[in-house]
Scaffold this motif. Structure first.
Motif, PDB file in Angstrom:
ATOM      1  N   UNK A  61      30.759 -43.595  83.126  1.00 37.92           N
ATOM      2  CA  UNK A  61      30.405 -44.961  82.743  1.00 37.92           C
ATOM      3  C   UNK A  61      29.431 -44.932  81.575  1.00 37.92           C
ATOM      4  N   UNK A  62      29.304 -46.054  80.916  1.00 42.23           N
ATOM      5  CA  UNK A  62      28.331 -46.211  79.828  1.00 42.23           C
ATOM      6  C   UNK A  62      27.084 -46.883  80.379  1.00 42.23           C
ATOM      7  N   UNK A  63      25.929 -46.483  79.890  1.00 39.61           N
ATOM      8  CA  UNK A  63      24.675 -47.086  80.314  1.00 39.61           C
ATOM      9  C   UNK A  63      23.607 -46.835  79.254  1.00 39.61           C
ATOM     10  N   UNK A  64      22.524 -47.574  79.351  1.00 44.47           N
ATOM     11  CA  UNK A  64      21.400 -47.405  78.422  1.00 44.47           C
ATOM     12  C   UNK A  64      20.383 -46.453  79.027  1.00 44.47           C
ATOM     13  N   UNK A  65      20.033 -45.393  78.279  1.00 44.22           N
ATOM     14  CA  UNK A  65      19.081 -44.414  78.800  1.00 44.22           C
ATOM     15  C   UNK A  65      17.646 -44.828  78.507  1.00 44.22           C
ATOM     16  N   UNK A  66      16.705 -43.969  78.854  1.00 42.51           N
ATOM     17  CA  UNK A  66      15.292 -44.306  78.702  1.00 42.51           C
ATOM     18  C   UNK A  66      14.861 -44.424  77.243  1.00 42.51           C
ATOM     19  N   UNK A 103      16.702 -46.034  75.086  1.00 40.04           N
ATOM     20  CA  UNK A 103      17.304 -47.264  74.585  1.00 40.04           C
ATOM     21  C   UNK A 103      18.665 -47.088  73.964  1.00 40.04           C
ATOM     22  N   UNK A 104      19.261 -45.901  74.088  1.00 39.64           N
ATOM     23  CA  UNK A 104      20.586 -45.637  73.514  1.00 39.64           C
ATOM     24  C   UNK A 104      21.668 -45.845  74.568  1.00 39.64           C
ATOM     25  N   UNK A 105      22.811 -46.419  74.148  1.00 38.96           N
ATOM     26  CA  UNK A 105      23.969 -46.538  75.028  1.00 38.96           C
ATOM     27  C   UNK A 105      24.710 -45.208  75.001  1.00 38.96           C
ATOM     28  N   UNK A 117      23.421 -37.635  82.114  1.00 37.71           N
ATOM     29  CA  UNK A 117      23.947 -37.947  80.788  1.00 37.71           C
ATOM     30  C   UNK A 117      24.895 -36.831  80.372  1.00 37.71           C
ATOM     31  N   UNK A 118      26.104 -37.195  79.945  1.00 36.01           N
ATOM     32  CA  UNK A 118      27.142 -36.215  79.653  1.00 36.01           C
ATOM     33  C   UNK A 118      26.970 -35.575  78.290  1.00 36.01           C
ATOM     34  N   UNK A 119      26.551 -36.356  77.316  1.00 35.53           N
ATOM     35  CA  UNK A 119      26.409 -35.846  75.948  1.00 35.53           C
ATOM     36  C   UNK A 119      25.177 -36.466  75.312  1.00 35.53           C
ATOM     37  N   UNK A 120      24.479 -35.735  74.438  1.00 40.12           N
ATOM     38  CA  UNK A 120      23.293 -36.282  73.780  1.00 40.12           C
ATOM     39  C   UNK A 120      23.667 -37.417  72.843  1.00 40.12           C
ATOM     40  N   UNK A 121      22.724 -38.320  72.613  1.00 41.64           N
ATOM     41  CA  UNK A 121      22.982 -39.446  71.706  1.00 41.64           C
ATOM     42  C   UNK A 121      23.220 -38.982  70.279  1.00 41.64           C
ATOM     43  N   UNK A 122      22.832 -37.745  69.955  1.00 44.29           N
ATOM     44  CA  UNK A 122      23.102 -37.197  68.625  1.00 44.29           C
ATOM     45  C   UNK A 122      24.586 -36.904  68.441  1.00 44.29           C
ATOM     46  N   UNK A 123      25.318 -36.767  69.556  1.00 42.75           N
ATOM     47  CA  UNK A 123      26.759 -36.517  69.485  1.00 42.75           C
ATOM     48  C   UNK A 123      27.549 -37.816  69.517  1.00 42.75           C
ATOM     49  N   UNK A 124      27.218 -38.693  70.457  1.00 36.09           N
ATOM     50  CA  UNK A 124      27.953 -39.944  70.568  1.00 36.09           C
ATOM     51  C   UNK A 124      27.111 -41.004  71.265  1.00 36.09           C
ATOM     52  N   UNK A 125      27.380 -42.272  70.909  1.00 35.54           N
ATOM     53  CA  UNK A 125      26.736 -43.411  71.548  1.00 35.54           C
ATOM     54  C   UNK A 125      27.763 -44.527  71.721  1.00 35.54           C
ATOM     55  N   UNK A 126      27.392 -45.501  72.509  1.00 29.98           N
ATOM     56  CA  UNK A 126      28.207 -46.707  72.741  1.00 29.98           C
ATOM     57  C   UNK A 126      29.641 -46.401  73.151  1.00 29.98           C
ATOM     58  N   UNK A 127      29.846 -45.570  74.188  1.00 30.66           N
ATOM     59  CA  UNK A 127      31.209 -45.284  74.640  1.00 30.66           C
ATOM     60  C   UNK A 127      31.830 -46.499  75.318  1.00 30.66           C
ATOM     61  N   UNK A 149      36.431 -44.467  73.179  1.00 26.86           N
ATOM     62  CA  UNK A 149      35.957 -44.753  71.828  1.00 26.86           C
ATOM     63  C   UNK A 149      34.435 -44.705  71.829  1.00 26.86           C
ATOM     64  N   UNK A 150      33.842 -44.067  70.827  1.00 23.68           N
ATOM     65  CA  UNK A 150      32.387 -43.993  70.743  1.00 23.68           C
ATOM     66  C   UNK A 150      31.964 -43.833  69.283  1.00 23.68           C
ATOM     67  N   UNK A 151      30.686 -44.059  69.042  1.00 17.56           N
ATOM     68  CA  UNK A 151      30.120 -43.900  67.710  1.00 17.56           C
ATOM     69  C   UNK A 151      29.551 -42.496  67.562  1.00 17.56           C
ATOM     70  N   UNK A 152      29.992 -41.766  66.541  1.00 19.83           N
ATOM     71  CA  UNK A 152      29.457 -40.417  66.348  1.00 19.83           C
ATOM     72  C   UNK A 152      28.229 -40.465  65.430  1.00 19.83           C
TER      73      UNK A 152
END
Length: 201
Positions: A50-55, A57-59, A72-82, A95-98
């Motif tokens: 699932x997608x969620x907002x971490x501590x 503030x990143x989705x 958390x499956x992957x760091x926000x440096x790899x992908x956000x907003x899945x 779909x996610x933002x790299x």
């Protein structure tokens, strides 16, 4: 894992929390200090994604395996907003933002890490949407940096393929495929041909 997960309002927070309901027990918040506003719950390969907002503030992408805590499956440096989680041929696509800011197609195979799905041409396909599984193939709407939306397919564990043949480097014979619906053993959708400026069935 025998439990029901959902998002629910918290009396102690203005954010929605991840809530778990097991058997006849009362609903309980799960990891309230780790994530908020969970969405897009999808079960794949024995885990809940699932997608969620971490501590920070990143989705980001989270998962729960068995009775374990959300991770958390992957760091926000790899992908956000899945989003748009779709399972096809035992592969989880989304779909996610790299890191560059482009919206692209990612996949997870088994218990592996998320990877960007390659393209057959080598040119990056961006802004994927309208993911639809039909007859063992994943169809979606995507774009090259120079083109409008086009029909894209992914078969098996292969690369993304521009479904329509290229007429010239900056255009396709068919584009803007959307509105996917399966009926009577066929896949139907609308699109725009190179000789028409309006969508046609």
């Amino acid at each position: 894992n025998g439990s029901l997960y959902f998002r629910g309002a918290s009396t102690a927070s203005t954010f929605y929390q991840l809530v778990m309901l097991t058997g006849t027990e009362a609903p309980a918040e799960v990891a309230p200090g780790i994530l908020v506003n969970p969405t897009d719950f999808t079960v794949y390969n024995g885990s809940l994604y699932f997608a969620a907002t971490n501590t920070s503030g990143a989705r980001v992408l989270f998962s729960i395996t068995g009775t374990g805590a959300p991770a958390q499956v992957a760091p926000s440096s790899l992908l956000t907003s899945p989003m748009s989680f779709t399972v096809c041929n035992e592969i989880l696509y989304f779909v996610a933002t790299k890191a560059s800011g482009a919206r692209v197609l990612f996949s997870i195979t088994g218990a592996g890490a998320p990877v960007q799905v390659p393209t057959a041409t080598g040119y990056e396909i961006v802004s994927p949407s309208n993911l639809k599984v039909y007859n063992g193939t994943l169809y979606l709407l995507g774009s090259y940096s120079w083109s409008m939306g086009m029909l894209v397919s992914v078969t098996g564990a292969g690369a993304q393929v521009d479904f329509a043949p290229n007429v010239h480097p900056r255009g396709t014979e068919f584009s803007d495929g959307r509105g996917f619906a399966s009926y009577g053993g066929s896949l139907y959708f609308s699109g725009t041909t190179s000789t028409s400026s309006t969508p046609t069935a």
